[in-house]
Design an enzyme around this catalytic site. Structure first.
Site, PDB file in Angstrom:
ATOM      1  N   ASP A 153      16.625  42.657  14.502  1.00  0.00           N
ATOM      2  CA  ASP A 153      15.215  42.860  14.837  1.00  0.00           C
ATOM      3  C   ASP A 153      14.472  43.312  13.575  1.00  0.00           C
ATOM      4  OD1 ASP A 153      13.594  43.604  17.773  1.00  0.00           O
ATOM      5  OD2 ASP A 153      12.717  44.193  15.857  1.00  0.00           O
ATOM      6  N   ILE A 154      13.311  42.703  13.373  1.00  0.00           N
ATOM      7  CA  ILE A 154      12.543  42.970  12.150  1.00  0.00           C
ATOM      8  C   ILE A 154      11.964  44.387  12.139  1.00  0.00           C
ATOM      9  CG2 ILE A 154      10.260  42.128  12.867  1.00  0.00           C
ATOM     10  CD1 ILE A 154      10.285  40.412  10.267  1.00  0.00           C
ATOM     11  N   GLU A 172       6.855  41.064  24.067  1.00  0.00           N
ATOM     12  CA  GLU A 172       5.899  40.452  23.124  1.00  0.00           C
ATOM     13  C   GLU A 172       6.239  38.997  22.848  1.00  0.00           C
ATOM     14  OE1 GLU A 172       6.183  42.870  19.653  1.00  0.00           O
ATOM     15  OE2 GLU A 172       5.332  44.627  20.655  1.00  0.00           O
ATOM     16  N   VAL A 173       7.520  38.679  22.855  1.00  0.00           N
ATOM     17  CA  VAL A 173       7.952  37.314  22.545  1.00  0.00           C
ATOM     18  C   VAL A 173       8.488  36.690  23.828  1.00  0.00           C
ATOM     19  CG1 VAL A 173       9.474  35.867  21.153  1.00  0.00           C
ATOM     20  CG2 VAL A 173       8.537  37.982  20.172  1.00  0.00           C
ATOM     21  N   HIS A 178      15.230  37.257  25.460  1.00  0.00           N
ATOM     22  CA  HIS A 178      16.114  37.838  24.451  1.00  0.00           C
ATOM     23  C   HIS A 178      16.650  39.165  24.960  1.00  0.00           C
ATOM     24  CE1 HIS A 178      11.967  39.048  23.654  1.00  0.00           C
ATOM     25  NE2 HIS A 178      12.453  40.211  23.283  1.00  0.00           N
ATOM     26  N   HIS A 198      17.942  42.779  23.842  1.00  0.00           N
ATOM     27  CA  HIS A 198      17.986  43.779  22.767  1.00  0.00           C
ATOM     28  C   HIS A 198      19.343  44.479  22.812  1.00  0.00           C
ATOM     29  CE1 HIS A 198      13.591  44.028  21.738  1.00  0.00           C
ATOM     30  NE2 HIS A 198      13.467  43.526  22.955  1.00  0.00           N
TER      31      HIS A 198
HETATM   32  P1  AMP Z   1      10.038  42.154  23.037  1.00  0.00           P
HETATM   33  O1  AMP Z   1       9.084  43.310  22.986  1.00  0.00           O
HETATM   34  O2  AMP Z   1      11.154  42.388  24.017  1.00  0.00           O
HETATM   35  O3  AMP Z   1       9.347  40.832  23.237  1.00  0.00           O
HETATM   36  O4  AMP Z   1      10.749  42.140  21.655  1.00  0.00           O
HETATM   37  C1  AMP Z   1      10.429  41.286  20.605  1.00  0.00           C
HETATM   38  C2  AMP Z   1      11.144  41.815  19.415  1.00  0.00           C
HETATM   39  O5  AMP Z   1      11.153  40.821  18.421  1.00  0.00           O
HETATM   40  C3  AMP Z   1      10.471  43.052  18.805  1.00  0.00           C
HETATM   41  O6  AMP Z   1      11.411  44.134  18.814  1.00  0.00           O
HETATM   42  C4  AMP Z   1      10.122  42.606  17.386  1.00  0.00           C
HETATM   43  O7  AMP Z   1      10.310  43.622  16.436  1.00  0.00           O
HETATM   44  C5  AMP Z   1      11.063  41.431  17.172  1.00  0.00           C
HETATM   45  N1  AMP Z   1      10.601  40.425  16.233  1.00  0.00           N
HETATM   46  C6  AMP Z   1       9.378  39.841  16.180  1.00  0.00           C
HETATM   47  N2  AMP Z   1       9.342  38.928  15.197  1.00  0.00           N
HETATM   48  C7  AMP Z   1      10.568  38.918  14.628  1.00  0.00           C
HETATM   49  C8  AMP Z   1      11.152  38.188  13.555  1.00  0.00           C
HETATM   50  N3  AMP Z   1      10.486  37.269  12.861  1.00  0.00           N
HETATM   51  N4  AMP Z   1      12.449  38.446  13.242  1.00  0.00           N
HETATM   52  C9  AMP Z   1      13.147  39.378  13.924  1.00  0.00           C
HETATM   53  N5  AMP Z   1      12.645  40.104  14.939  1.00  0.00           N
HETATM   54  C10 AMP Z   1      11.374  39.878  15.290  1.00  0.00           C
END
Ligand code: AMP
Length: 118
Positions: free
Chosen positions: A31-32, A97-98, A102, A104
């Site tokens: 995770d970034i 957010e994405v 996924h 975690h």
């Molecule tokens: P969520 O809130 O469950 O949608 O988590 C999305 C996660 O993706 C967050 O913890 C972000 O920090 C992570 N994230 C977003 N963009 C990237 C990226 N390019 N590479 C790695 N992690 C990312």
């Protein structure tokens, strides 16, 4: 894999990620914005396994969370990670957010420590 989310782009290697494991079914990357010393994201790679969120699961995709959890368990065992947390954020109100399902994976045990101890 078709699709427009940032994780689709990572799977297609259009944007870089710190990939720590990959096979035909899944990809695991760091995770970034890590919320723990080790913070990984597990995603399914196959087009037919794509689902935006737990809230969108159907009979056809119901196996995907289990696939991710099983791979996380195997990954932890292989790396000697004894304790960890697994989380799905579900929906905007659940902190998601994405919109590419996924898992975690968070641990206080760092991956680098595990590797360098070998
Ligand atoms: P969520 O809130 O469950 O949608 O988590 C999305 C996660 O993706 C967050 O913890 C972000 O920090 C992570 N994230 C977003 N963009 C990237 C990226 N390019 N590479 C790695 N992690 C990312």
């Amino acid at each position: 894999m078709v699709g427009t989310t940032i994780f689709h782009k990572i799977v297609r290697r259009e944007i870089p990620a710190d990939i720590v494991f990959e096979d035909d079914d899944i990809m695991v990357f760091k995770d970034i914005h890590p919320k723990a010393p080790l913070h990984l994201l597990f995603i399914a790679k196959r087009d037919e396994d794509f689902v935006p969120s737990i809230d969108d699961l159907t009979e056809k995709t119901a196996h995907v969370p289990g696939l991710l959890i099983r791979k996380a368990q195997q990954f932890a065992r292989e790396h000697g990670i004894k304790g960890y947390q697994l989380r799905f954020h579900v929906g905007k109100d659940g902190g998601q957010e994405v919109f590419y399902l996924h898992l975690h994976f968070l641990s206080n045990q760092k991956l680098e420590q595990q590797q360098s101890e070998r």
